[in-house]
Design a protein around this motif. Structure first.
Motif, mmCIF file in Angstrom:
data_model
loop_
_atom_site.group_PDB
_atom_site.id
_atom_site.type_symbol
_atom_site.label_atom_id
_atom_site.label_comp_id
_atom_site.label_asym_id
_atom_site.label_seq_id
_atom_site.Cartn_x
_atom_site.Cartn_y
_atom_site.Cartn_z
ATOM 1 N N TYR A 193 115.927 -0.882 41.094
ATOM 2 C CA TYR A 193 117.363 -1.008 40.863
ATOM 3 C C TYR A 193 117.939 0.295 40.308
ATOM 4 C CZ TYR A 193 117.316 -6.145 41.421
ATOM 5 O OH TYR A 193 117.209 -7.430 41.908
ATOM 6 N N ALA A 194 117.206 0.934 39.397
ATOM 7 C CA ALA A 194 117.702 2.156 38.771
ATOM 8 C C ALA A 194 117.931 3.258 39.794
ATOM 9 C CB ALA A 194 116.725 2.625 37.692
ATOM 10 N N VAL A 195 117.010 3.398 40.746
ATOM 11 C CA VAL A 195 117.179 4.406 41.803
ATOM 12 C C VAL A 195 118.480 4.154 42.555
ATOM 13 C CG1 VAL A 195 116.268 5.231 44.007
ATOM 14 C CG2 VAL A 195 114.715 4.871 42.082
ATOM 15 N N GLN A 196 118.715 2.913 42.948
ATOM 16 C CA GLN A 196 119.916 2.589 43.721
ATOM 17 C C GLN A 196 121.190 2.783 42.908
ATOM 18 O OE1 GLN A 196 119.410 -1.046 46.453
ATOM 19 N NE2 GLN A 196 117.758 -1.324 44.946
ATOM 20 N N ILE A 197 121.167 2.378 41.640
ATOM 21 C CA ILE A 197 122.359 2.498 40.799
ATOM 22 C C ILE A 197 122.721 3.964 40.583
ATOM 23 C CG2 ILE A 197 123.241 2.129 38.456
ATOM 24 C CD1 ILE A 197 121.662 -0.547 38.490
ATOM 25 N N ALA A 198 121.717 4.799 40.337
ATOM 26 C CA ALA A 198 121.984 6.232 40.170
ATOM 27 C C ALA A 198 122.597 6.828 41.430
ATOM 28 C CB ALA A 198 120.698 6.965 39.794
ATOM 29 N N LYS A 199 122.125 6.405 42.588
ATOM 30 C CA LYS A 199 122.683 6.901 43.850
ATOM 31 C C LYS A 199 124.105 6.392 44.060
ATOM 32 C CE LYS A 199 121.202 9.212 46.328
ATOM 33 N NZ LYS A 199 121.273 10.697 46.349
ATOM 34 N N ILE A 200 124.356 5.130 43.701
ATOM 35 C CA ILE A 200 125.712 4.581 43.812
ATOM 36 C C ILE A 200 126.690 5.423 43.008
ATOM 37 C CG2 ILE A 200 127.169 2.620 43.114
ATOM 38 C CD1 ILE A 200 124.779 0.797 43.853
ATOM 39 N N LEU A 223 118.728 -10.216 39.305
ATOM 40 C CA LEU A 223 119.544 -9.258 38.560
ATOM 41 C C LEU A 223 119.577 -9.533 37.064
ATOM 42 C CD1 LEU A 223 122.661 -8.917 40.912
ATOM 43 C CD2 LEU A 223 120.756 -7.316 40.661
ATOM 44 N N GLY A 224 119.231 -10.759 36.664
ATOM 45 C CA GLY A 224 119.435 -11.182 35.280
ATOM 46 C C GLY A 224 118.871 -10.238 34.243
ATOM 47 N N VAL A 225 117.580 -9.924 34.331
ATOM 48 C CA VAL A 225 116.928 -9.031 33.378
ATOM 49 C C VAL A 225 116.825 -7.622 33.944
ATOM 50 C CG1 VAL A 225 114.780 -8.523 32.151
ATOM 51 C CG2 VAL A 225 115.647 -10.863 32.229
ATOM 52 N N ALA A 226 116.157 -7.472 35.096
ATOM 53 C CA ALA A 226 115.863 -6.143 35.635
ATOM 54 C C ALA A 226 117.126 -5.400 36.055
ATOM 55 C CB ALA A 226 114.903 -6.267 36.814
ATOM 56 N N GLY A 227 118.042 -6.088 36.728
ATOM 57 C CA GLY A 227 119.273 -5.432 37.151
ATOM 58 C C GLY A 227 120.105 -4.971 35.969
ATOM 59 N N LEU A 228 120.191 -5.833 34.951
ATOM 60 C CA LEU A 228 120.982 -5.490 33.771
ATOM 61 C C LEU A 228 120.367 -4.314 33.014
ATOM 62 C CD1 LEU A 228 123.465 -6.429 32.102
ATOM 63 C CD2 LEU A 228 121.883 -7.743 30.702
#
Length: 341
Positions: free
Chosen positions: A172-179, A139-144
């Motif tokens: 990660y972006a796909v999942q965050i947008a869905k969240i 999560l450090g770089v990509a998740g942030l």
């Protein structure tokens, strides 16, 4: 658990001394001094010594060392993502023995080692109880980056397009947008269609068999965010056909070759009257923020955000892992297991 008094004076670390022929050809896993002198009794202000269990690779981990004016001039420990256990800290909200994750500052790096020094309070966050370190190590770089490219720009019901939905940042972006309650369209190659669909994408485009720009133009959808994780300039130049006037074209650093740098410069500098794009691009540069990490970790604990791990390497195989990363074909993230949790 090691403490300042009991820890060893050396550690295993993956470092580079030259980028000639590619950094992956110049990585050595060797014994080096710990980031804190053996006789030290105090840490620097606002710093934390972490015993690293896992790290994860990101393109910046090789792109920076391979810059022409950097490569080959210094020996340096690689990596920025970490997940591990606090040995000692001067931060008031972090305690020895606590499990933490985050990223070291760039260009300090230093995470591909048994111990890492983390400076500042915003690049480190506690791991929720019950969450394995492996689950937050990437999560450090990509998740942030994914968080900061999506969360500030959307509301529930908005439409989001992610270019590169199976990559380290894109998945990660796909999942965050869905969240957040958005409708998501994403691109990937054919072999990764099922993965991106499983992440929640409503529509997935196989970019190898479909002209993505033509598809977006014919679709008739007006997006709130276009998040380009793989630097495809054609998507930006035609964005006025499928991005709302108030929408945001968000991009991140791409390749450092001349063509990509030239295209990125044109996006930001060329006015509309001289043929520039009709939508304003935004460059997403990650900003360390412990609160953002805390929310990402909460989503992981809730089972709403997961890391797609293509492969887990041992520290001794760091060169092999970098070679795979540089192929540009990774599916999700590559993890490096440094030590037992």
């Amino acid at each position: 658990m090691a403490t300042l008094a009991t820890r060893p004076s050396t550690m295993k670390a993956a470092q580079w001394g030259s980028s000639v022929g590619g950094i992956e050809r110049n990585i050595q896993v060797v014994d080096v001094p710990l980031p804190l002198a053996p006789d030290a009794t105090r840490l620097p202000a606002e710093s934390t010594l972490v015993r690293v269990a896992y790290s994860s690779l990101n393109p910046v981990d090789y792109k920076f060392p391979e810059l022409p004016f950097i490569g080959g001039r210094i020996n340096h420990i690689l990596g920025s993502d970490f997940a591990g256990t606090v040995v000692s800290t001067t931060l008031p909200d972090i305690s020895p023995g606590q499990r933490v994750f985050g990223m070291t500052k760039i260009p300090a790096f230093g995470a591909l080692a048994e111990y890492a020094m983390v400076h500042g309070s915003q690049g480190i966050a506690p791991v929720p109880d019950g969450v394995p370190l492996r689950d937050v190590a990437a999560l450090g770089v990509a998740g942030l980056l994914a968080y900061q490219a999506i969360v500030p720009f959307v509301r529930e019901g908005d439409k989001v397009f992610v270019n590169g939905g199976s990559g380290g940042i894109g998945h990660y972006a796909v999942q965050i947008a869905k969240i957040l309650g958005c409708s998501v369209t994403a691109t990937c190659s054919g072999p990764n269609l099922d993965l991106v669909k499983s992440l929640g994408a409503d529509d997935v485009i196989d970019y190898r068999n479909t002209d993505v720009v033509a598809y977006l133009q014919s679709q008739g959808t007006q997006y709130t965010v276009l998040f380009d994780t793989v630097s495809t300039p054609a998507i930006y130049w035609s964005a006025h056909h499928y991005l709302k006037p108030s929408g945001s074209y968000n991009c991140i650093p791409g390749d450092t070759n001349f063509a990509t740098v030239y295209s990125m410069a044109a996006m930001f500098l060329l006015p509309v009257c001289l043929g520039g794009g009709q939508r304003k691009p935004k460059f997403i540069a990650r900003r360390l923020d412990a609160a953002h990490y805390a929310e990402l970790a909460t989503w992981v604990k809730e089972g709403r955000l997961k890391t797609a791990v293509e492969h887990e390497y041992e520290l001794d195989a760091a060169a092999e892992a970098f070679a795979r990363l540089k192929s540009g074909r990774t599916r999700g993230k590559l993890l490096i297991r440094v030590a037992e949790e």
